[in-house]
Motif scaffolding. Structure first.
Motif, PDB file in Angstrom:
ATOM      1  N   PHE A 118      -6.617  10.706   6.556  1.00 38.62           N
ATOM      2  CA  PHE A 118      -6.647   9.342   7.095  1.00 38.62           C
ATOM      3  C   PHE A 118      -7.124   8.343   6.041  1.00 38.62           C
ATOM      4  N   ALA A 119      -7.068   8.742   4.759  1.00 40.09           N
ATOM      5  CA  ALA A 119      -7.545   7.908   3.644  1.00 40.09           C
ATOM      6  C   ALA A 119      -9.068   7.766   3.690  1.00 40.09           C
ATOM      7  N   HIS A 122      -9.287  -9.224   6.322  1.00 39.59           N
ATOM      8  CA  HIS A 122      -9.133  -7.835   6.779  1.00 39.59           C
ATOM      9  C   HIS A 122     -10.255  -7.476   7.752  1.00 39.59           C
ATOM     10  N   CYS A 147      -7.920   5.042   8.420  1.00 38.76           N
ATOM     11  CA  CYS A 147      -6.970   4.902   9.534  1.00 38.76           C
ATOM     12  C   CYS A 147      -7.622   4.426  10.839  1.00 38.76           C
ATOM     13  N   LEU A 155      -2.868  -5.711   8.801  1.00 38.52           N
ATOM     14  CA  LEU A 155      -4.128  -5.045   8.467  1.00 38.52           C
ATOM     15  C   LEU A 155      -4.074  -4.219   7.175  1.00 38.52           C
ATOM     16  N   ALA A 156      -3.088  -3.333   7.076  1.00 43.10           N
ATOM     17  CA  ALA A 156      -3.062  -2.388   5.953  1.00 43.10           C
ATOM     18  C   ALA A 156      -2.846  -3.080   4.612  1.00 43.10           C
ATOM     19  N   GLY A 216       2.473   3.141  11.699  1.00 40.22           N
ATOM     20  CA  GLY A 216       1.369   3.970  11.201  1.00 40.22           C
ATOM     21  C   GLY A 216       1.119   5.188  12.066  1.00 40.22           C
ATOM     22  N   GLY A 217       1.443   5.093  13.339  1.00 38.91           N
ATOM     23  CA  GLY A 217       0.976   6.124  14.246  1.00 38.91           C
ATOM     24  C   GLY A 217       2.018   7.076  14.792  1.00 38.91           C
ATOM     25  N   ASN A 247       0.817  -1.215   0.000  1.00 37.40           N
ATOM     26  CA  ASN A 247       0.000   0.000   0.000  1.00 37.40           C
ATOM     27  C   ASN A 247       0.850   1.264   0.000  1.00 37.40           C
ATOM     28  N   SER A 300      -1.659   6.693  -0.696  1.00 35.19           N
ATOM     29  CA  SER A 300      -2.021   5.290  -0.413  1.00 35.19           C
ATOM     30  C   SER A 300      -1.925   4.586  -1.753  1.00 35.19           C
ATOM     31  N   THR A 321       3.701   9.841  11.437  1.00 33.69           N
ATOM     32  CA  THR A 321       2.587  10.585  10.843  1.00 33.69           C
ATOM     33  C   THR A 321       2.080  11.669  11.812  1.00 33.69           C
ATOM     34  N   THR A 322       1.802  11.264  13.035  1.00 28.34           N
ATOM     35  CA  THR A 322       1.226  12.208  14.003  1.00 28.34           C
ATOM     36  C   THR A 322       2.249  13.283  14.363  1.00 28.34           C
ATOM     37  N   GLY A 327      -6.198   4.486  13.667  1.00 29.53           N
ATOM     38  CA  GLY A 327      -5.757   5.327  14.793  1.00 29.53           C
ATOM     39  C   GLY A 327      -6.247   6.762  14.698  1.00 29.53           C
ATOM     40  N   ARG A 363      -2.271   1.100  -4.333  1.00 26.17           N
ATOM     41  CA  ARG A 363      -3.063  -0.107  -4.569  1.00 26.17           C
ATOM     42  C   ARG A 363      -2.584  -0.779  -5.851  1.00 26.17           C
ATOM     43  N   ARG A 366      -9.589  -6.474  11.544  1.00 30.38           N
ATOM     44  CA  ARG A 366      -9.939  -5.100  11.897  1.00 30.38           C
ATOM     45  C   ARG A 366     -10.950  -5.090  13.041  1.00 30.38           C
ATOM     46  N   HIS A 407      -9.893   0.785   4.524  1.00 30.27           N
ATOM     47  CA  HIS A 407      -8.610   0.916   5.236  1.00 30.27           C
ATOM     48  C   HIS A 407      -8.478   2.256   5.961  1.00 30.27           C
TER      49      HIS A 407
HETATM   50  C1  HEM Z   1      -4.188   3.337   8.134  1.00 31.15           C
HETATM   51  C2  HEM Z   1      -2.693   7.966   7.999  1.00 31.15           C
HETATM   52  C3  HEM Z   1      -2.244   7.939  12.823  1.00 31.15           C
HETATM   53  C4  HEM Z   1      -2.667   3.114  12.722  1.00 31.15           C
HETATM   54  C5  HEM Z   1      -3.886   4.613   7.698  1.00 31.15           C
HETATM   55  C6  HEM Z   1      -4.042   5.084   6.351  1.00 31.15           C
HETATM   56  C7  HEM Z   1      -3.616   6.374   6.312  1.00 31.15           C
HETATM   57  C8  HEM Z   1      -3.200   6.729   7.641  1.00 31.15           C
HETATM   58  C9  HEM Z   1      -3.535   7.296   5.113  1.00 31.15           C
HETATM   59  C10 HEM Z   1      -4.616   4.268   5.192  1.00 31.15           C
HETATM   60  C11 HEM Z   1      -3.552   3.486   4.465  1.00 31.15           C
HETATM   61  C12 HEM Z   1      -4.099   2.895   3.181  1.00 31.15           C
HETATM   62  O1  HEM Z   1      -5.142   3.340   2.692  1.00 31.15           O
HETATM   63  O2  HEM Z   1      -3.444   2.039   2.621  1.00 31.15           O
HETATM   64  C13 HEM Z   1      -2.450   8.354   9.305  1.00 31.15           C
HETATM   65  C14 HEM Z   1      -2.094   9.706   9.706  1.00 31.15           C
HETATM   66  C15 HEM Z   1      -1.988   9.710  11.059  1.00 31.15           C
HETATM   67  C16 HEM Z   1      -2.243   8.352  11.514  1.00 31.15           C
HETATM   68  C17 HEM Z   1      -1.882  10.862   8.755  1.00 31.15           C
HETATM   69  C18 HEM Z   1      -1.643  10.834  11.999  1.00 31.15           C
HETATM   70  C19 HEM Z   1      -1.850  12.105  11.739  1.00 31.15           C
HETATM   71  C20 HEM Z   1      -2.350   6.634  13.231  1.00 31.15           C
HETATM   72  C21 HEM Z   1      -2.231   6.172  14.587  1.00 31.15           C
HETATM   73  C22 HEM Z   1      -2.300   4.795  14.550  1.00 31.15           C
HETATM   74  C23 HEM Z   1      -2.516   4.410  13.174  1.00 31.15           C
HETATM   75  C24 HEM Z   1      -2.041   7.095  15.798  1.00 31.15           C
HETATM   76  C25 HEM Z   1      -2.207   3.801  15.675  1.00 31.15           C
HETATM   77  C26 HEM Z   1      -1.768   4.044  16.867  1.00 31.15           C
HETATM   78  C27 HEM Z   1      -3.139   2.771  11.479  1.00 31.15           C
HETATM   79  C28 HEM Z   1      -3.458   1.404  11.081  1.00 31.15           C
HETATM   80  C29 HEM Z   1      -3.912   1.473   9.754  1.00 31.15           C
HETATM   81  C30 HEM Z   1      -3.842   2.872   9.375  1.00 31.15           C
HETATM   82  C31 HEM Z   1      -3.312   0.154  11.950  1.00 31.15           C
HETATM   83  C32 HEM Z   1      -4.380   0.316   8.875  1.00 31.15           C
HETATM   84  C33 HEM Z   1      -5.902   0.278   8.842  1.00 31.15           C
HETATM   85  C34 HEM Z   1      -6.462  -0.751   7.880  1.00 31.15           C
HETATM   86  O3  HEM Z   1      -5.782  -1.105   6.923  1.00 31.15           O
HETATM   87  O4  HEM Z   1      -7.601  -1.202   8.105  1.00 31.15           O
HETATM   88  N1  HEM Z   1      -3.388   5.648   8.477  1.00 31.15           N
HETATM   89  N2  HEM Z   1      -2.505   7.577  10.419  1.00 31.15           N
HETATM   90  N3  HEM Z   1      -2.525   5.547  12.406  1.00 31.15           N
HETATM   91  N4  HEM Z   1      -3.388   3.625  10.433  1.00 31.15           N
HETATM   92 FE1  HEM Z   1      -3.077   5.614  10.450  1.00 31.15          FE
END
Ligand code: HEM
Length: 423
Positions: A350-351, A103, A357, A95-96, A247-248, A78, A297, A251-252, A359, A299, A107, A355
């Motif tokens: 967060f997309a 999934h 996000c 997961l991602a 992921g977390g 991804n 993101s 980014t944050t 978090g 694909r 999830r 998928h």
């Molecule tokens: C998925 C961005 C914070 C955990 C994603 C995706 C994006 C994203 C764009 C989708 C990826 C895809 O479509 O392939 C962000 C941004 C964040 C952030 C910009 C902060 C500003 C966090 C935090 C956590 C986290 C704090 C966990 C502590 C995850 C996980 C996924 C995910 C586990 C996979 C979800 C799935 O595939 O079902 N995030 N994220 N993220 N994020 Fe975040």
């Protein structure tokens, strides 16, 4: 104001969006505008070192690709790096990069610990920890906001969530940073893979320890949980811990540093935040839209299909650029203005789709804690040196931003209330 040279001329084919140097050295705003206007579904041609890929830049097209995981799978990666390398070794287990029923099952196992109610305690500790960090930064007067403040907030929250002991956190910060980007932009595959393996090994050991003695944390939940009538495999546990931290954290952190940078450059917006003219909730959403820390993101098309007027073949890599979609004038009025009062704010930071996000609530709560602390404790913030941009084709942000912070007089500081914050 982005002081990097803008990339707004020349043939679109000559620009290599896979090149981390491109993202670190340029303001790509004008390029995104050109792509959205001239070639919303653009083929980035192959070169000697990598295959070609589709570049999707408009909000509506990004939403349509990300909504449809049957036509656009994440199972071959991804992010550009893995997609271009031919796949992700965690596919079907993390997961991602898992789709369909596996999934959904994974999830839903993870939804509970990421729900607002379960995160109550973590969020309260984020608020206290963030306030303490900002207080310490104000006392010191001059700090590197990226390294001394922002780096600690998401990491502490994730470590709390996963149950990583405080003594291991510095080690985890170092591994996470070098697993995702390099300081000088030159590819260092050996160091990157060593860091990724270091993280996997760390979580493998932590999972084994929690298996023997579970606590109330996400690693313990993963080792004790069943999905589709079976326990998670050791690999599934380890890959998903890795995914949460990767992921977390960065980014944050990048949204925090970029948010402060935008506020320092715009005294009017800073005053609006300080006076309460704009709510922190709305400010958080605009910081997320503005900073777009995850650039894309990615694909893979699972069938031949048309995207706009372009024919996409089965197996083609399709990248959706969230950073560009977040500046699409068809969805956002004055998209290049940083406006904390913006509403509605349908950003794709967060997309979107299956998928979306996991978090997002936690990230919003962390940003809320930071903006509240800045609002209450800092009278004035100004940069004291140039920012350092991170070298990555996936993450966008500042790895360093020296600042001077002047505190509010002690008597005028708003006290920390005990209610949990959040988005
Ligand atoms: C998925 C961005 C914070 C955990 C994603 C995706 C994006 C994203 C764009 C989708 C990826 C895809 O479509 O392939 C962000 C941004 C964040 C952030 C910009 C902060 C500003 C966090 C935090 C956590 C986290 C704090 C966990 C502590 C995850 C996980 C996924 C995910 C586990 C996979 C979800 C799935 O595939 O079902 N995030 N994220 N993220 N994020 Fe975040």
């Amino acid at each position: 104001m982005d002081t990097r040279p803008a990339l707004d001329q020349g043939p679109l084919d000559a620009v290599d969006l896979a090149d981390p140097l491109l993202h670190a050295h340029h303001d790509l705003g004008p390029l995104w505008r050109r792509l959205r206007d001239e070639a919303p579904v653009h083929w980035q041609p192959e070169n000697d070192s990598r295959p070609g890929f589709w570049v999707i830049s408009g909000h509506a097209d990004v939403v349509s690709v990300l909504s449809d995981s049957a036509s656009f799978t994440s199972e071959r990666g991804n992010v550009l790096d893995t997609l271009l390398a031919g796949g992700d070794s965690a596919a079907g287990r993390m997961l991602a990069v898992t789709d369909g029923q596996p999934h959904k099952a994974l999830r839903s196992a993870l939804l509970k610990p990421f729900s607002p109610r379960s995160l109550d305690v973590v969020v309260e500790s984020v608020r206290r920890g963030t306030r303490r960090l900002v207080e310490e930064a104000v006392e010191r007067g001059e700090v590197d906001f990226a390294a001394d403040v922002a780096a600690h907030i998401p990491l502490a929250a994730i470590c709390n969530l996963l149950g990583v002991p405080p003594t291991d956190r510095q080690h985890i910060i170092e591994l996470t940073s070098s697993a995702l980007s390099t300081e000088d932009g030159l590819p260092d595959e050996e160091a990157t893979w060593a860091s990724r393996n270091g993280l996997l090994l760390y979580f493998s050991e932590l999972a084994a320890a929690r298996h023997d003695k579970p606590y109330d944390d996400v690693v313990s939940l993963l080792v004790t949980k069943e999905i589709d009538g079976r326990p998670l495999t050791h690999e599934e546990i380890v890959f998903n811990c890795y995914s949460i931290i990767m992921g977390g954290h960065e980014t944050t952190r990048f949204s925090m540093v970029g948010g402060l940078q935008a506020l320092m450059e715009r005294p009017g917006q800073w005053r609006a935040l300080k006076s309460g003219e704009v709510t922190v909730d709305s400010a958080v959403e605009e910081v997320l839209r503005w900073t777009s820390p995850a650039l894309h993101s990615g694909r893979t098309a699972t069938q031949d299909l048309f995207l706009g007027d372009q024919f996409v073949e089965e197996g083609d890599i399709v990248t959706t650029w969230l950073a560009s979609a977040n500046r699409d004038g068809r969805v956002f009025a004055e998209p290049d203005e940083f406006d904390l009062a913006r509403t509605p704010n349908k950003h794709l930071t967060f997309a979107y789709g299956p998928h979306f996000c996991l978090g997002a609530f936690l990230a919003r709560a962390e940003l809320t804690a930071l903006l509240e602390s800045l609002r209450d404790l800092v009278a004035q913030a100004r940069p004291t040196g140039p920012p350092t941009y991170v070298y990555s084709n996936f993450l966008s942000g500042l790895s360093s931003q020296p600042v001077s912070l002047t505190g509010e007089p002690a008597g005028s500081r708003a006290p920390l209330t005990s209610s949990a914050g959040g988005g």
